[in-house]
Design a protein around this motif. Sequence first.
Motif, PDB file in Angstrom:
ATOM      1  N   LYS A 155       1.293  -1.122  -0.324  1.00 57.93           N
ATOM      2  CA  LYS A 155       0.504   0.560  -0.057  1.00 57.93           C
ATOM      3  C   LYS A 155       0.864   0.757  -0.398  1.00 57.93           C
ATOM      4  N   PRO A 156       1.989   1.263  -1.146  1.00 59.66           N
ATOM      5  CA  PRO A 156       2.341   2.855  -1.454  1.00 59.66           C
ATOM      6  C   PRO A 156       2.363   4.391  -0.679  1.00 59.66           C
ATOM      7  N   ASP A 157       1.317   4.251  -1.261  1.00 61.32           N
ATOM      8  CA  ASP A 157       0.443   5.759  -0.680  1.00 61.32           C
ATOM      9  C   ASP A 157       1.198   5.929   0.997  1.00 61.32           C
ATOM     10  N   ALA A 158       0.301   4.601   1.857  1.00 58.25           N
ATOM     11  CA  ALA A 158       0.585   4.561   2.696  1.00 58.25           C
ATOM     12  C   ALA A 158       1.894   5.081   3.862  1.00 58.25           C
ATOM     13  N   MET A 159       2.946   4.276   3.171  1.00 60.80           N
ATOM     14  CA  MET A 159       4.271   3.729   3.047  1.00 60.80           C
ATOM     15  C   MET A 159       5.488   5.073   2.774  1.00 60.80           C
ATOM     16  N   LYS A 160       4.725   6.284   2.325  1.00 61.58           N
ATOM     17  CA  LYS A 160       5.695   6.990   1.263  1.00 61.58           C
ATOM     18  C   LYS A 160       6.472   7.751   2.298  1.00 61.58           C
ATOM     19  N   ALA A 161       5.923   8.608   3.597  1.00 61.08           N
ATOM     20  CA  ALA A 161       6.333   9.803   3.897  1.00 61.08           C
ATOM     21  C   ALA A 161       7.380   8.469   5.323  1.00 61.08           C
ATOM     22  N   ALA A 162       7.436   7.146   5.706  1.00 61.55           N
ATOM     23  CA  ALA A 162       8.657   6.402   6.140  1.00 61.55           C
ATOM     24  C   ALA A 162       9.536   5.901   5.665  1.00 61.55           C
ATOM     25  N   VAL A 163       9.001   5.935   3.965  1.00 60.14           N
ATOM     26  CA  VAL A 163      10.202   5.496   3.417  1.00 60.14           C
ATOM     27  C   VAL A 163      11.344   6.828   3.173  1.00 60.14           C
ATOM     28  N   GLN A 164      10.610   7.721   3.030  1.00 61.87           N
ATOM     29  CA  GLN A 164      11.352   8.324   3.052  1.00 61.87           C
ATOM     30  C   GLN A 164      11.890   9.870   3.989  1.00 61.87           C
ATOM     31  N   ARG A 165      11.670   8.878   5.106  1.00 64.80           N
ATOM     32  CA  ARG A 165      11.964   9.816   6.569  1.00 64.80           C
ATOM     33  C   ARG A 165      13.530   8.878   7.104  1.00 64.80           C
ATOM     34  N   ALA A 166      13.604   7.652   6.605  1.00 63.87           N
ATOM     35  CA  ALA A 166      14.407   6.867   6.321  1.00 63.87           C
ATOM     36  C   ALA A 166      16.114   7.432   5.657  1.00 63.87           C
ATOM     37  N   GLU A 167      15.006   7.599   4.488  1.00 64.90           N
ATOM     38  CA  GLU A 167      16.485   8.033   3.451  1.00 64.90           C
ATOM     39  C   GLU A 167      16.884   9.798   4.654  1.00 64.90           C
ATOM     40  N   LYS A 168      16.127  10.027   4.644  1.00 68.43           N
ATOM     41  CA  LYS A 168      16.587  11.758   5.316  1.00 68.43           C
ATOM     42  C   LYS A 168      17.576  10.947   5.736  1.00 68.43           C
ATOM     43  N   ALA A 169      17.630   9.914   6.797  1.00 64.26           N
ATOM     44  CA  ALA A 169      17.985   9.998   8.162  1.00 64.26           C
ATOM     45  C   ALA A 169      20.164   9.069   7.369  1.00 64.26           C
ATOM     46  N   GLY A 170      19.359   9.095   5.822  1.00 65.74           N
ATOM     47  CA  GLY A 170      20.812   8.585   5.874  1.00 65.74           C
ATOM     48  C   GLY A 170      21.239   7.137   6.008  1.00 65.74           C
ATOM     49  N   ILE A 171      19.627   6.113   5.628  1.00 67.06           N
ATOM     50  CA  ILE A 171      19.522   4.781   6.121  1.00 67.06           C
ATOM     51  C   ILE A 171      19.199   4.768   4.445  1.00 67.06           C
ATOM     52  N   PRO A 172      19.470   3.091   4.057  1.00 67.05           N
ATOM     53  CA  PRO A 172      19.007   2.714   2.536  1.00 67.05           C
ATOM     54  C   PRO A 172      18.399   1.770   2.874  1.00 67.05           C
ATOM     55  N   VAL A 173      16.863   2.025   1.887  1.00 62.82           N
ATOM     56  CA  VAL A 173      16.441   1.824   1.762  1.00 62.82           C
ATOM     57  C   VAL A 173      16.230   0.205   0.323  1.00 62.82           C
ATOM     58  N   ILE A 174      15.682  -0.783   0.528  1.00 66.29           N
ATOM     59  CA  ILE A 174      15.403  -1.808  -0.335  1.00 66.29           C
ATOM     60  C   ILE A 174      14.242  -2.185  -0.248  1.00 66.29           C
ATOM     61  N   THR A 175      13.906  -2.332  -1.519  1.00 69.08           N
ATOM     62  CA  THR A 175      11.744  -2.345  -1.409  1.00 69.08           C
ATOM     63  C   THR A 175      12.059  -4.250  -1.766  1.00 69.08           C
ATOM     64  N   VAL A 176      11.234  -5.096  -1.271  1.00 74.66           N
ATOM     65  CA  VAL A 176      10.962  -6.391  -1.737  1.00 74.66           C
ATOM     66  C   VAL A 176       9.536  -6.530  -1.799  1.00 74.66           C
ATOM     67  N   GLU A 189      -6.955  -8.605  -0.186  1.00 76.13           N
ATOM     68  CA  GLU A 189      -6.341  -8.067   0.538  1.00 76.13           C
ATOM     69  C   GLU A 189      -6.716  -7.473  -0.349  1.00 76.13           C
ATOM     70  N   GLN A 190      -7.870  -6.572   0.412  1.00 77.31           N
ATOM     71  CA  GLN A 190      -8.509  -5.353  -0.089  1.00 77.31           C
ATOM     72  C   GLN A 190      -7.257  -4.285  -0.308  1.00 77.31           C
ATOM     73  N   GLY A 191      -7.135  -3.390  -0.966  1.00 77.60           N
ATOM     74  CA  GLY A 191      -5.949  -2.356  -1.151  1.00 77.60           C
ATOM     75  C   GLY A 191      -4.663  -2.824  -1.595  1.00 77.60           C
ATOM     76  N   ASN A 192      -4.701  -3.907  -1.860  1.00 78.81           N
ATOM     77  CA  ASN A 192      -2.999  -4.387  -2.366  1.00 78.81           C
ATOM     78  C   ASN A 192      -2.698  -3.759  -3.292  1.00 78.81           C
ATOM     79  N   VAL A 193      -2.088  -3.183  -4.114  1.00 77.98           N
ATOM     80  CA  VAL A 193      -1.948  -3.157  -5.409  1.00 77.98           C
ATOM     81  C   VAL A 193      -1.060  -4.335  -6.152  1.00 77.98           C
ATOM     82  N   GLY A 194      -0.766  -5.106  -5.777  1.00 73.57           N
ATOM     83  CA  GLY A 194       0.135  -6.045  -6.021  1.00 73.57           C
ATOM     84  C   GLY A 194      -0.934  -7.020  -6.821  1.00 73.57           C
ATOM     85  N   HIS A 195      -1.947  -7.285  -6.095  1.00 72.58           N
ATOM     86  CA  HIS A 195      -3.179  -8.518  -6.361  1.00 72.58           C
ATOM     87  C   HIS A 195      -3.861  -7.839  -7.252  1.00 72.58           C
ATOM     88  N   GLU A 196      -4.105  -6.195  -7.109  1.00 67.04           N
ATOM     89  CA  GLU A 196      -4.528  -5.934  -8.438  1.00 67.04           C
ATOM     90  C   GLU A 196      -4.097  -5.746  -9.526  1.00 67.04           C
TER      91      GLU A 196
END
Length: 257
Positions: free
Chosen positions: A78-99, A144-151
């Motif tokens: 559910k990408p929209d809900a995750m965007k801010a958290a992922v960007q906060r990680a990157e601002k903190a200098g923590i590398p992120v990989i999505t799976v 799982e309602q709202g899961n973009v991968g499932h759609e």
Amino acid sequence: VAQGRAAVNTPRWTFAMITHSGDGDTFWDIVQSGAKQAAVKDNINFLYSHDDDAQQQAQLVDAAVDKKVDGIIVTLAKPDAMKAAVQRAEKAGIPVITVNSGSEESKAFGALTHIGQDETIAGEAVGDELNKRGRKKALCVLHEQGNVGHEQRCDGVAKTFKGKLLKLYVNGTNMPDVQSAIEAKLQADQSLDSVVTLGAPYADTAVKARSDAGSKAEVDTFDLNAQVAASLQNGTLGFAVDQQPYLQGYEAVDLLW
């Protein structure tokens, strides 16, 4: 269980993996076992947490950032809900990989890379296979309602399948409900000749529903586990799509390292 010993003597970093898994989803046990095996090899302290509620999952990412982990692996179902958290990680200098999910959004959110199957292409392959098997009317079960991968999976099937595809939304955390919903659909529509589930545990449930409905529909599924492998062997299931969950976990840790 991860075995062996560290193959490297680099610093002992801490990596956190945060997924959208619900409780007891066996798929994620396989992802985790791959991640843990890579963590042993790479001398990594590996932390795993999950929540199928997107808001809660985002909070788990925030908690990992606050812990100052050295790397984060995250799913974007559910990408929209995750965007801010992922960007906060990157601002903190923590590398992120999505799976696993969110390949479309991964780069835009600033992740290093994405590991997983292209859900649309996987769906198209299922549609092709249904055509080969002469199927005319299929039911795609979204758990799982709202899961973009499932759609994307169901839409991919619809793209190449020459027959008619219906979508059925079920509450994946309640298996008896899933079973009765599929059963009701198969009973009401005898022309349904195939059921496509989007996760291995749901394939088994669809098989039970088919039997109770007295339907002859073929059951096919995305994802693989021991039960699916056995059912393919004895002909209870038609075919399955394997997206290599072990490698999704293993590669994510190893690439971050």
